[in-house]
Structures are given as C-alpha cells and as structure tokens.
Design a protein around this motif. Structure first.
Motif, PDB file in Angstrom:
ATOM      1  N   PRO A  64       0.732  -1.212  -0.191  1.00  0.00           N
ATOM      2  CA  PRO A  64       0.030   0.008   0.018  1.00  0.00           C
ATOM      3  C   PRO A  64       0.955   1.154   0.049  1.00  0.00           C
ATOM      4  CG  PRO A  64       0.199  -0.915   2.314  1.00  0.00           C
ATOM      5  CD  PRO A  64       1.034  -1.819   1.282  1.00  0.00           C
ATOM      6  N   TRP A  65       0.126   2.433  -0.274  1.00  0.00           N
ATOM      7  CA  TRP A  65       0.870   3.617  -0.219  1.00  0.00           C
ATOM      8  C   TRP A  65       0.851   4.111   1.130  1.00  0.00           C
ATOM      9  CZ3 TRP A  65      -1.391   7.066  -4.993  1.00  0.00           C
ATOM     10  CH2 TRP A  65      -0.685   6.257  -6.102  1.00  0.00           C
ATOM     11  N   PHE A  66       1.823   4.546   1.517  1.00  0.00           N
ATOM     12  CA  PHE A  66       1.979   4.832   3.115  1.00  0.00           C
ATOM     13  C   PHE A  66       0.930   5.651   3.553  1.00  0.00           C
ATOM     14  CE2 PHE A  66       3.394   7.258   6.996  1.00  0.00           C
ATOM     15  CZ  PHE A  66       3.830   5.885   7.610  1.00  0.00           C
ATOM     16  N   TYR A  67       0.537   6.682   3.058  1.00  0.00           N
ATOM     17  CA  TYR A  67      -0.549   7.659   3.578  1.00  0.00           C
ATOM     18  C   TYR A  67      -1.775   6.893   3.613  1.00  0.00           C
ATOM     19  CZ  TYR A  67      -2.738   9.054  -0.681  1.00  0.00           C
ATOM     20  OH  TYR A  67      -3.758   9.288  -1.796  1.00  0.00           O
ATOM     21  N   MET A  68      -2.031   6.309   2.505  1.00  0.00           N
ATOM     22  CA  MET A  68      -3.296   5.531   2.591  1.00  0.00           C
ATOM     23  C   MET A  68      -3.425   4.302   3.647  1.00  0.00           C
ATOM     24  SD  MET A  68      -3.816   5.035  -1.647  1.00  0.00           S
ATOM     25  CE  MET A  68      -5.394   4.497  -1.458  1.00  0.00           C
ATOM     26  N   HIS A  69      -2.048   3.602   3.942  1.00  0.00           N
ATOM     27  CA  HIS A  69      -2.343   2.634   4.906  1.00  0.00           C
ATOM     28  C   HIS A  69      -2.600   3.419   6.212  1.00  0.00           C
ATOM     29  CE1 HIS A  69      -0.554  -0.726   7.114  1.00  0.00           C
ATOM     30  NE2 HIS A  69       0.080   0.316   7.929  1.00  0.00           N
ATOM     31  N   VAL A  70      -1.897   4.552   6.524  1.00  0.00           N
ATOM     32  CA  VAL A  70      -2.300   5.232   7.888  1.00  0.00           C
ATOM     33  C   VAL A  70      -3.808   5.666   8.011  1.00  0.00           C
ATOM     34  CG1 VAL A  70      -1.482   7.145   9.176  1.00  0.00           C
ATOM     35  CG2 VAL A  70       0.220   6.017   7.925  1.00  0.00           C
ATOM     36  N   ARG A  71      -4.331   6.250   6.748  1.00  0.00           N
ATOM     37  CA  ARG A  71      -5.560   6.633   6.721  1.00  0.00           C
ATOM     38  C   ARG A  71      -6.288   5.582   7.235  1.00  0.00           C
ATOM     39  NH1 ARG A  71      -7.654   7.608   0.972  1.00  0.00           N
ATOM     40  NH2 ARG A  71      -7.650   5.465   1.247  1.00  0.00           N
ATOM     41  N   ASP A  72      -6.245   4.388   6.385  1.00  0.00           N
ATOM     42  CA  ASP A  72      -7.209   3.284   7.006  1.00  0.00           C
ATOM     43  C   ASP A  72      -7.109   2.494   7.941  1.00  0.00           C
ATOM     44  OD1 ASP A  72      -7.858   3.435   4.335  1.00  0.00           O
ATOM     45  OD2 ASP A  72      -6.572   1.847   3.213  1.00  0.00           O
ATOM     46  N   ARG A  73      -5.715   2.525   8.512  1.00  0.00           N
ATOM     47  CA  ARG A  73      -5.519   1.905   9.844  1.00  0.00           C
ATOM     48  C   ARG A  73      -6.121   2.890  10.844  1.00  0.00           C
ATOM     49  NH1 ARG A  73      -1.506  -1.910  10.330  1.00  0.00           N
ATOM     50  NH2 ARG A  73      -2.562  -2.135  12.332  1.00  0.00           N
ATOM     51  N   THR A  74      -6.181   4.119  10.933  1.00  0.00           N
ATOM     52  CA  THR A  74      -6.866   4.874  11.999  1.00  0.00           C
ATOM     53  C   THR A  74      -8.095   5.420  11.718  1.00  0.00           C
ATOM     54  OG1 THR A  74      -5.879   7.036  10.746  1.00  0.00           O
ATOM     55  CG2 THR A  74      -4.592   6.056  12.415  1.00  0.00           C
ATOM     56  N   ALA A  75      -8.730   5.034  10.539  1.00  0.00           N
ATOM     57  CA  ALA A  75     -10.205   5.352  10.370  1.00  0.00           C
ATOM     58  C   ALA A  75     -11.057   5.182  11.328  1.00  0.00           C
ATOM     59  CB  ALA A  75     -10.508   5.009   8.951  1.00  0.00           C
ATOM     60  N   SER A  76     -10.980   3.827  11.831  1.00  0.00           N
ATOM     61  CA  SER A  76     -12.078   3.534  13.064  1.00  0.00           C
ATOM     62  C   SER A  76     -11.625   3.762  14.405  1.00  0.00           C
ATOM     63  CB  SER A  76     -12.274   1.963  12.547  1.00  0.00           C
ATOM     64  OG  SER A  76     -10.952   1.249  12.742  1.00  0.00           O
ATOM     65  N   LEU A  77     -10.287   4.168  14.787  1.00  0.00           N
ATOM     66  CA  LEU A  77      -9.886   4.530  15.998  1.00  0.00           C
ATOM     67  C   LEU A  77     -10.589   5.697  16.633  1.00  0.00           C
ATOM     68  CD1 LEU A  77      -5.832   4.166  15.643  1.00  0.00           C
ATOM     69  CD2 LEU A  77      -7.580   2.497  16.423  1.00  0.00           C
ATOM     70  N   ALA A  78     -10.797   5.478  17.984  1.00  0.00           N
ATOM     71  CA  ALA A  78     -11.267   6.585  18.935  1.00  0.00           C
ATOM     72  C   ALA A  78      -9.800   7.800  18.780  1.00  0.00           C
ATOM     73  CB  ALA A  78     -11.562   6.078  20.100  1.00  0.00           C
TER      74      ALA A  78
END
Length: 518
Positions: A236-250
């Motif tokens: 994955p592109w790094f920024y998309m990976h970070v976006r997806d990994r944090t999207a559901s975090l509180a």
C-alpha cells in the motif's frame, strides 16, 4: 580521494576562469527535487554532476565522507553496511546530500537533530573566485553557517563529512488518531516530548481526521508481528495505509506526551530503510493527482500496481517538469510557531481546498539564516538561548488553473505566513519581489551581503535570484504553452510520462539495495 581531488581541481579552474571574466554562472548537479523553473537555455553552467560518490564510511568515528550529488538512497545503502545511518534522512531517495545542506531539509527526526545541515561536521567548498576551502563550526564558521540554507549562493559544496548514528533493524511505528486541526497540532507537539520517539510526524486527512505517527528504532520485534513494507508495487501507499489503519480508531487525547499512553493506537514494525523512504511511492500523496489529470483512469489497487514505476518520486519529478504542469502545482512547505499553526492551516485549506497536509515538528535555527524560522527562543537551564521548536506544514496539490489566480493565491499565502510569524522553504515557487524579499528577510541582509563580499560570491546568483519566480517570464511561458500541442489534454501528461521513461530512473528503484529482502 585522488579522483575527487582531480574533479574538484577541474571545477575550481572553470570557476576561476568565469570569475576573472566577471561572468555569472549556475551549477549543474544532474538532478533536482525543486519545482522552481529550470535555468534558461544559454546560461553559463559549471557541471559538478561527477561528484556523486560516498568516499568513505568510518565505523569508529561514526562519520561518512560524501560528495554533494550522492542521493539519499545510496547514502543509506552505504552507511547501513556499517550498521550506521544518518540521523536526518530526507524522505525522497533522490534528494542529494548537497541539496540537503545548501537547501533546507527538515524531516521527521528533525525535532531531535535539527535540519540536515545540523548533522554536517564540515564542508569543502569552491568559492566564487575558484579557491578551494574547508568550513566548519571552528574553521570559517561564518561561511559554514551562512552556506547552510543559502541555496549555493556563497560557493559550491564539493565534499562534506556527515555524523552518523547506530542503525537498528526496525522502526516500531505507531499511528494515533486525532480529531480536529488544533488537536492534531497539539498531539504532534506532545509526541516530541516522549524520550523514546526517534521520529515524529503527522498527516491531516481532513478537518476531523488526523494521525500522529511516531517511530522508535529497535532490533526487537514480537514473533507474531508482521514486517510491514512500502517499497513494492503490491504494497500500500504509506499515507493510505495510515488513513485506513486509523479511520476506525477513537481519537486520543493530545495532552499526553506519549502516543503509547492511549489504547487507540495501531503499531507496525517497519524495516529501517523502508521507514525512511516510506513516502517515496506517490511522493507523499502527490502521485494521486496523476489520476486526477488522467481522469478516465480508475484509481484502484490494480492501476496503482500497474503504474507503480511512475509513482516513485524521481519519475514523478521528471514527469511533472516535462509536462509543464509544475507551473500550476502548489508545492509549499511552511514553518510556523505552534500556536499559529491551526490558524494558518484553516486559512490554507479554505483558500486552496488541498488535503491531506503534512505536519513535521522541527528544531529551528535562529537568524541570521535562510532556513525557515520564527525567531522565538527560550532560556535553557544552563542559561543559554535555545530556539523554540516550530511546525512545518506541507501543502501540496493542484492550484487554480488560471495563472493570475494561481499567482495571487500563492502571494496571499506568503503574506499570511509572514503575518503569523512564519517563513517558507525556498525550494518551491517564491513570488517576493526583491524589496518584498528583503522586507521579510531583512535581518539577514547585512550579514549575508558581508559574507558575499568576504568570500568572493558576488558573481554568483543571490538567494533572491535563485528562488524568485519571474512573473513576466512565467506569464509569457504560459502564453507559449497554451499555443503548443503540449497544452492540450492529455498531450502534456503523456509527454511527461514519455520523458520520465527516457530518463530510465525507474531502474533505480527496481534495483534499490535498501528495499527489504527478508
């Protein structure tokens, strides 16, 4: 060193001849990561592109002798063989050591180590009259300080000694969700206070979704933890990976000084070099704009895999310059006091509508300097004056299609930045007139001009000469472009791709030794 000495002697002879004739000239390095227009055809050029070698790495002293055109990927490959790594590594593999010293390179470790130039022990330079000298904090310290960030206008760097630090196998990387611009700014600042953090940066995906990214070098990895990479076409592109990994975090509390104190974090173990160059693919997220330009090409995992060769930063820069689209692309890095950053971000996003934004905390250099600064300082426990940290905001994306509107908004951005006590990186489009430039940087003028006289640099372009955009010339160029076939969609973009292919730069990332092979 004999090869190096002979090459420098040849360069010095060429410079001395031009100095004797009082002829101005520019330096040809062989590559660039700047979006400024290239020198016009016919300009006198001194070619230093042969100075592209790591001369040596000393494990005992933890130093490396490096010529100016050594790119970051080759530098990291060379030092990792000795278990060492530069403390500040620019995120794009093609950025050179000389560019990092003469320009401004502040990265996610710069809250701890300062700018790239702060990791340099000494430099060898060819002065404007052809003399070859060495400058350091102890020998010609005024030249050493002045040349850092002055874009090659006090002399030509031909060799430098870099400090190195112990390398580890991985970077334990955490992603923490933030909500709101002010909260993200505060969380980045808090993360810099955690002693275990070697790297800190942040991404603002929108006004209500941000992520603070922290990294700690380590040789240990839990047996059940996967190794995460970002260099392969299927990654994955790094920024998309970070976006997806944090999207559901509180969202976490920005008042905490450690990102790991909240349960709302995600952790990756990333091989060190993969972490250092994690933003190479897509150039942070600028590469996604290629799909905006080629609007009928779907943006999905398959097309990103298929077009991966073009998504590495060397190829992106080639295509951007060749296509002519760099003339309407906003690429600005802007340094501000922390307490003004949220206000500036609100202004910039309202004006340009550009997301994501990059947040990078920096240890600033106090003036006189052409590095970005706020001038804020505080008194340390030992009574010394210590500059306060600042925040870099990376604003990169399409600007207005109309050239006059593009210029007007960029000039207004410069004015707003100064109003809030900030300064910009000078590698990008800069629109100050000479009087405006010295109004902004006036406290440097007497110091800088004295250095120019002392070190025979008056036949070299000044900082303003190097960084300014000639508005009349740019307007005429836009007129010519509109009349050419390249201005017709998608001819310009296809031409840029063709020129990128001709460069053969895609072979560099295909064969890169730093990529994880485990």
């Amino acid at each position: 060193m004999e090869r190096h000495t002979q090459a420098v002697a040849k360069i010095a002879t060429a410079v001395r001849g031009l100095f004797d004739k009082k002829e101005p000239y520019r330096i040809f390095h062989g590559s660039t990561n700047s979006t400024r227009p290239r020198p016009r055809a016919g300009a006198r050029i001194v070619d230093i592109s042969a100075l592209c070698n790591v001369v040596g790495v000393d494990r005992t002293t933890r130093t490396a002798l490096v010529e100016p055109n050594v790119p970051m990927d080759r530098l990291v490959e060379s030092t990792l063989r000795h278990g060492l790594v530069p403390p500040v590594v620019m995120e794009f593999p093609g950025i050179t050591a000389g560019g990092g010293y003469a320009g401004t390179a502040g990265e996610s470790s710069s809250f701890r180590h300062g700018f790239f130039s702060d990791t340099v022990n000494w430099v060898e330079m060819v002065l404007g009259n052809g003399d070859v000298v060495r400058a350091s904090r102890h020998e010609k310290p005024d030249l050493f300080r002045g040349a850092a960030g002055s874009v090659g206008t006090l002399g030509t760097t031909t060799l430098m000694e870099l400090r190195l630090v112990e390398a580890k196998k991985y970077v334990r990387t955490t992603y923490t969700r933030t909500r709101g611009v002010a909260d993200a700014v505060a969380a980045v600042r808090a993360a810099t206070q955690a002693p275990d953090n070697d790297y800190v940066d942040g991404i603002l995906f929108s006004a209500d979704h941000g992520a603070v990214i922290t990294g700690s070098m380590t040789d240990e990895k839990p047996a059940d933890a996967a190794v995460r990479t970002f260099s392969r076409a299927r990654d994955p592109w790094f920024y998309m990976h970070v976006r997806d990994r944090t999207a559901s975090l509180a969202p976490s509390s920005s008042s905490s000084s450690s990102s790991s104190s909240s349960g709302a974090v995600v952790v990756d173990y990333i091989p060190l070099a993969e972490y250092l160059f994690r933003y190479d693919r897509a150039g942070f997220w600028v590469g996604a704009q290629g799909w905006t330009y080629f609007k009928y090409v779907p943006f999905n995992r398959w097309t990103r895999w298929l077009l991966d060769d073009f998504m590495h930063t060397r190829m992106l820069y080639r295509a951007l310059h060749a296509s002519g689209e760099s003339a309407r692309f906003v690429v600005q890095d802007l340094g501000l006091p922390y307490d003004q950053a949220a206000k500036f971000i609100d202004y910039a996003t309202d004006t340009f509508g550009i997301w994501p934004l990059w947040l990078c905390p920096l240890r600033q250099t106090l003036p006189p300097t052409f590095h970005p600064y706020t001038g804020e300082a505080e008194t340390a426990a030992d009574g010394s004056t210590v500059p306060k940290d600042i925040l870099n905001v990376g604003l990169w994306g399409w600007g207005p299609a109309d050239h006059d509107d593009f210029v007007a908004k960029n000039r207004a951005l410069e004015d707003k930045l100064v109003q809030l006590g900030g300064r910009k990186w000078l590698y990008a489009h800069t629109y100050y007139s000479q009087d405006e430039f010295w109004t902004v940087y006036g406290e440097n003028r007497q110091w800088y001009e004295a250095l120019r006289d002392k070190y025979h640099a008056t036949t070299l372009p000044s900082v303003h000469d190097k960084v300014r955009i000639d508005l009349d010339a740019a307007r005429e160029e836009r007129k010519r472009t509109r009349q050419s076939l390249k201005s017709r969609w998608p001819v310009g973009g296809l031409y840029g791709i063709w020129q990128a292919i001709r460069s053969n730069d895609h072979h560099l990332h295909r064969r890169a030794e730093w990529k994880y092979k485990g």
